[in-house]
Design a protein around this motif. Structure first.
Motif: not given
Length: 164
Positions: A5-9, A24-26, A44-45
């Motif tokens: 979640e941190k990485d996505f943010k 939220s997920g894309a 992060c990937i």
């Protein structure tokens, strides 16, 4: 908040000006992919699945396929991406890179500078051998190669200390 979640943010924040869709997920971003990759935080990937131009057909209807006059220019261009892919992938991440069979060995060598290439996956296309798909006619190249109706997918992991 989990690490994902941190990485996505962080990813969302890094490419915010280029975002076309943020759910939220894309995320969908518009722009030069290399420029966008360089904005992302390191490690992060988990998975990169990429299907870059093949630089072999030289067809004008395939974006980017006629952009390089020489093979070396194409390899240098892909090399820039490979550097970013390595920076972005977690140590346990995976890379799947689609390519043409005639460039697979050269891309294997290029990727092996920063990755462990684990496998060449052969995707056999359903076209009859020697026929150019939808055109349904013989291709001159097909008479000189063994079953060219296939593509390669290079499967690799980041090379890190201990798995070189």
């Amino acid at each position: 908040m989990s690490s994902r979640e941190k990485d996505f943010k962080q990813i969302r924040a890094a490419i915010k000006p280029a975002l076309v869709l943020s759910a939220s997920g894309a995320l969908i971003a518009e722009g030069d992919s290399l420029v966008l990759l360089r904005k992302l935080p390191s490690d992060c990937i988990s998975l990169i699945l990429t299907d870059p131009p093949y630089h072999v057909t030289k067809k004008r209807n395939i974006y980017g396929d006629t952009a390089f006059a020489e093979d070396q220019q194409y390899l240098e261009w892909i090399g820039q991406y490979a550097t970013e892919w390595r920076r972005l992938l977690r140590s346990n991440g995976s890379l799947f890179c689609f390519c043409d069979s005639s460039m697979a060995s050269r891309l294997d060598v290029l990727l092996s500078k920063n990755f462990n290439v684990l496998s060449h996956i052969v995707w056999t296309k359903p076209n009859d051998p020697g026929f150019d798909g939808w055109k349904g006619k013989m291709k001159k190249e097909a008479l000189r190669q063994w079953y060219p109706q296939s593509e390669r997918i290079l499967f690799a992991e980041p090379a890190v200390e201990g798995n070189l």
